[in-house]
Design a protein around this motif. Sequence first.
Motif, PDB file in Angstrom:
ATOM      1  N   ASP A  10      76.224  36.111  67.282  1.00 22.74           N
ATOM      2  CA  ASP A  10      76.441  37.322  66.834  1.00 22.74           C
ATOM      3  C   ASP A  10      77.115  37.233  65.079  1.00 22.74           C
ATOM      4  O   ASP A  10      77.429  36.280  64.789  1.00 22.74           O
ATOM      5  CB  ASP A  10      77.618  37.952  67.591  1.00 22.74           C
ATOM      6  CG  ASP A  10      77.066  38.397  68.936  1.00 22.74           C
ATOM      7  OD1 ASP A  10      75.869  38.348  69.330  1.00 22.74           O
ATOM      8  OD2 ASP A  10      78.103  38.731  69.777  1.00 22.74           O
ATOM      9  N   HIS A  11      76.553  38.420  64.595  1.00 21.84           N
ATOM     10  CA  HIS A  11      77.098  38.702  63.049  1.00 21.84           C
ATOM     11  C   HIS A  11      76.738  37.557  62.136  1.00 21.84           C
ATOM     12  O   HIS A  11      77.574  37.073  61.125  1.00 21.84           O
ATOM     13  CB  HIS A  11      78.756  38.589  63.334  1.00 21.84           C
ATOM     14  CG  HIS A  11      79.445  39.445  64.195  1.00 21.84           C
ATOM     15  ND1 HIS A  11      79.322  40.757  64.258  1.00 21.84           N
ATOM     16  CD2 HIS A  11      80.249  38.971  65.414  1.00 21.84           C
ATOM     17  CE1 HIS A  11      80.028  41.438  65.320  1.00 21.84           C
ATOM     18  NE2 HIS A  11      80.402  40.138  65.983  1.00 21.84           N
ATOM     19  N   ILE A  12      75.340  37.363  62.470  1.00 23.20           N
ATOM     20  CA  ILE A  12      74.643  36.647  60.970  1.00 23.20           C
ATOM     21  C   ILE A  12      74.495  37.406  60.059  1.00 23.20           C
ATOM     22  O   ILE A  12      73.958  38.515  60.097  1.00 23.20           O
ATOM     23  CB  ILE A  12      73.383  36.037  61.769  1.00 23.20           C
ATOM     24  CG1 ILE A  12      73.660  35.045  62.772  1.00 23.20           C
ATOM     25  CG2 ILE A  12      72.610  35.551  60.449  1.00 23.20           C
ATOM     26  CD1 ILE A  12      72.384  34.511  63.542  1.00 23.20           C
ATOM     27  N   ILE A  17      71.260  34.600  55.912  1.00 23.09           N
ATOM     28  CA  ILE A  17      69.876  34.872  55.730  1.00 23.09           C
ATOM     29  C   ILE A  17      69.387  34.640  54.572  1.00 23.09           C
ATOM     30  O   ILE A  17      68.138  34.040  54.326  1.00 23.09           O
ATOM     31  CB  ILE A  17      69.710  36.477  56.200  1.00 23.09           C
ATOM     32  CG1 ILE A  17      70.179  36.870  57.543  1.00 23.09           C
ATOM     33  CG2 ILE A  17      68.052  36.989  55.976  1.00 23.09           C
ATOM     34  CD1 ILE A  17      70.098  38.407  57.634  1.00 23.09           C
ATOM     35  N   ILE A  18      69.966  34.641  53.222  1.00 14.62           N
ATOM     36  CA  ILE A  18      69.461  34.531  52.134  1.00 14.62           C
ATOM     37  C   ILE A  18      70.801  34.041  51.260  1.00 14.62           C
ATOM     38  O   ILE A  18      71.561  35.048  50.885  1.00 14.62           O
ATOM     39  CB  ILE A  18      68.464  35.279  51.238  1.00 14.62           C
ATOM     40  CG1 ILE A  18      68.124  34.623  49.980  1.00 14.62           C
ATOM     41  CG2 ILE A  18      68.878  36.689  51.364  1.00 14.62           C
ATOM     42  CD1 ILE A  18      67.474  33.484  50.058  1.00 14.62           C
ATOM     43  N   PRO A  19      71.092  32.811  51.027  1.00 19.19           N
ATOM     44  CA  PRO A  19      72.434  32.536  50.236  1.00 19.19           C
ATOM     45  C   PRO A  19      72.321  33.307  48.907  1.00 19.19           C
ATOM     46  O   PRO A  19      71.411  33.155  48.043  1.00 19.19           O
ATOM     47  CB  PRO A  19      72.549  30.946  50.429  1.00 19.19           C
ATOM     48  CG  PRO A  19      71.597  30.627  51.424  1.00 19.19           C
ATOM     49  CD  PRO A  19      70.491  31.766  51.543  1.00 19.19           C
ATOM     50  N   ALA A  20      73.593  33.729  48.555  1.00 18.97           N
ATOM     51  CA  ALA A  20      73.846  34.088  47.231  1.00 18.97           C
ATOM     52  C   ALA A  20      73.157  33.511  46.077  1.00 18.97           C
ATOM     53  O   ALA A  20      72.802  34.123  45.046  1.00 18.97           O
ATOM     54  CB  ALA A  20      75.091  34.710  47.133  1.00 18.97           C
ATOM     55  N   ALA A  57      74.011  39.988  68.151  1.00 21.92           N
ATOM     56  CA  ALA A  57      74.299  41.459  67.763  1.00 21.92           C
ATOM     57  C   ALA A  57      74.974  41.483  66.194  1.00 21.92           C
ATOM     58  O   ALA A  57      75.338  40.452  65.945  1.00 21.92           O
ATOM     59  CB  ALA A  57      75.218  41.954  68.739  1.00 21.92           C
ATOM     60  N   ASP A  58      74.736  42.570  65.902  1.00 23.44           N
ATOM     61  CA  ASP A  58      75.130  42.611  64.528  1.00 23.44           C
ATOM     62  C   ASP A  58      74.392  42.175  63.485  1.00 23.44           C
ATOM     63  O   ASP A  58      75.079  41.837  62.576  1.00 23.44           O
ATOM     64  CB  ASP A  58      76.526  42.695  64.382  1.00 23.44           C
ATOM     65  CG  ASP A  58      77.249  43.482  63.230  1.00 23.44           C
ATOM     66  OD1 ASP A  58      76.880  44.505  62.605  1.00 23.44           O
ATOM     67  OD2 ASP A  58      78.328  42.663  62.581  1.00 23.44           O
ATOM     68  N   PHE A  59      72.999  41.559  63.618  1.00 22.30           N
ATOM     69  CA  PHE A  59      72.460  40.840  62.754  1.00 22.30           C
ATOM     70  C   PHE A  59      72.298  41.665  61.384  1.00 22.30           C
ATOM     71  O   PHE A  59      72.176  42.896  61.345  1.00 22.30           O
ATOM     72  CB  PHE A  59      70.958  40.722  63.359  1.00 22.30           C
ATOM     73  CG  PHE A  59      70.143  39.597  62.318  1.00 22.30           C
ATOM     74  CD1 PHE A  59      70.258  38.196  62.621  1.00 22.30           C
ATOM     75  CD2 PHE A  59      69.239  40.275  61.191  1.00 22.30           C
ATOM     76  CE1 PHE A  59      69.573  37.358  61.844  1.00 22.30           C
ATOM     77  CE2 PHE A  59      68.514  39.253  60.740  1.00 22.30           C
ATOM     78  CZ  PHE A  59      68.377  37.888  61.083  1.00 22.30           C
ATOM     79  N   GLY A  60      72.431  40.883  60.416  1.00 26.74           N
ATOM     80  CA  GLY A  60      72.214  41.403  58.996  1.00 26.74           C
ATOM     81  C   GLY A  60      73.681  42.073  58.449  1.00 26.74           C
ATOM     82  O   GLY A  60      73.533  42.958  57.428  1.00 26.74           O
ATOM     83  N   CYS A  61      74.721  41.770  59.079  1.00 25.85           N
ATOM     84  CA  CYS A  61      75.959  42.347  58.334  1.00 25.85           C
ATOM     85  C   CYS A  61      76.280  41.794  57.211  1.00 25.85           C
ATOM     86  O   CYS A  61      75.593  40.919  56.612  1.00 25.85           O
ATOM     87  CB  CYS A  61      76.876  42.179  59.456  1.00 25.85           C
ATOM     88  SG  CYS A  61      77.314  40.419  59.713  1.00 25.85           S
ATOM     89  N   ALA A  86      73.483  45.489  61.824  1.00 19.93           N
ATOM     90  CA  ALA A  86      74.031  46.309  60.796  1.00 19.93           C
ATOM     91  C   ALA A  86      73.107  47.390  60.127  1.00 19.93           C
ATOM     92  O   ALA A  86      72.103  47.016  60.056  1.00 19.93           O
ATOM     93  CB  ALA A  86      74.526  45.172  59.862  1.00 19.93           C
ATOM     94  N   ARG A  87      74.039  48.393  60.005  1.00 13.69           N
ATOM     95  CA  ARG A  87      73.197  49.557  59.838  1.00 13.69           C
ATOM     96  C   ARG A  87      72.413  49.479  58.352  1.00 13.69           C
ATOM     97  O   ARG A  87      71.171  49.947  58.208  1.00 13.69           O
ATOM     98  CB  ARG A  87      73.924  50.896  59.511  1.00 13.69           C
ATOM     99  CG  ARG A  87      74.542  51.315  61.022  1.00 13.69           C
ATOM    100  CD  ARG A  87      73.484  51.721  61.845  1.00 13.69           C
ATOM    101  NE  ARG A  87      73.159  50.834  62.940  1.00 13.69           N
ATOM    102  CZ  ARG A  87      71.870  51.043  63.692  1.00 13.69           C
ATOM    103  NH1 ARG A  87      70.996  51.989  63.407  1.00 13.69           N
ATOM    104  NH2 ARG A  87      71.710  50.201  64.690  1.00 13.69           N
ATOM    105  N   ILE A  88      73.241  48.803  57.407  1.00 14.92           N
ATOM    106  CA  ILE A  88      72.359  48.845  55.955  1.00 14.92           C
ATOM    107  C   ILE A  88      71.053  47.837  56.176  1.00 14.92           C
ATOM    108  O   ILE A  88      70.198  47.836  55.533  1.00 14.92           O
ATOM    109  CB  ILE A  88      73.561  48.180  54.995  1.00 14.92           C
ATOM    110  CG1 ILE A  88      72.805  48.254  53.673  1.00 14.92           C
ATOM    111  CG2 ILE A  88      74.134  46.954  55.223  1.00 14.92           C
ATOM    112  CD1 ILE A  88      72.470  49.772  53.323  1.00 14.92           C
TER     113      ILE A  88
END
Length: 177
Positions: A10-12, A17-20, A57-61, A86-88
Amino acid sequence: MPTVHVFARDHINTDEIIPARHLTTDVEAELAPYAMEDYDRTFVRRVKPGDLIVAGADFGCGSSREHAVWALRGAGVGAVIAPNFARIFYRNAINNGFLALECEGIVEAFQDGDEADLDLRGGTITNRRTGVQLTFVPVPQFALDVQRAGGWLEYMREQENQAAQTQAHSAKEHTHA
């Protein structure tokens, strides 16, 4: 037949996903080699066009960067399926014509490397190895049209072009009448 890549935690977040450190471009092909790099360095060598990510869950937070969607799409990922997003990230996915499908029990239904049948209109995903089928809210035609166009802006350009062509055709008919 898409292969499933399972990221069960959860919470990836978008940094995973793409390091800064790779946010020097907005070109998908340049972001793609770094997709999921800090979570799984072998992912981009294994993913094939149309493959699916199954995630917790909460992928893309995390941050609101669209780069996360661009990196996944650039790597060839056809959709991410998770219990929720994540909503955004979810909004960025919609705006960029990328499928983010919410499906309860998805992580438990698949193992890394399983093949899946995905029916977007019917709202089902089936694990070909086990036969387990789960349902999700079917993707509305509008969202499929946005996806086909490549994103919201591209979709709106298509709509404007169609409206202009219809208007021009209508005007032409009126002048010949």
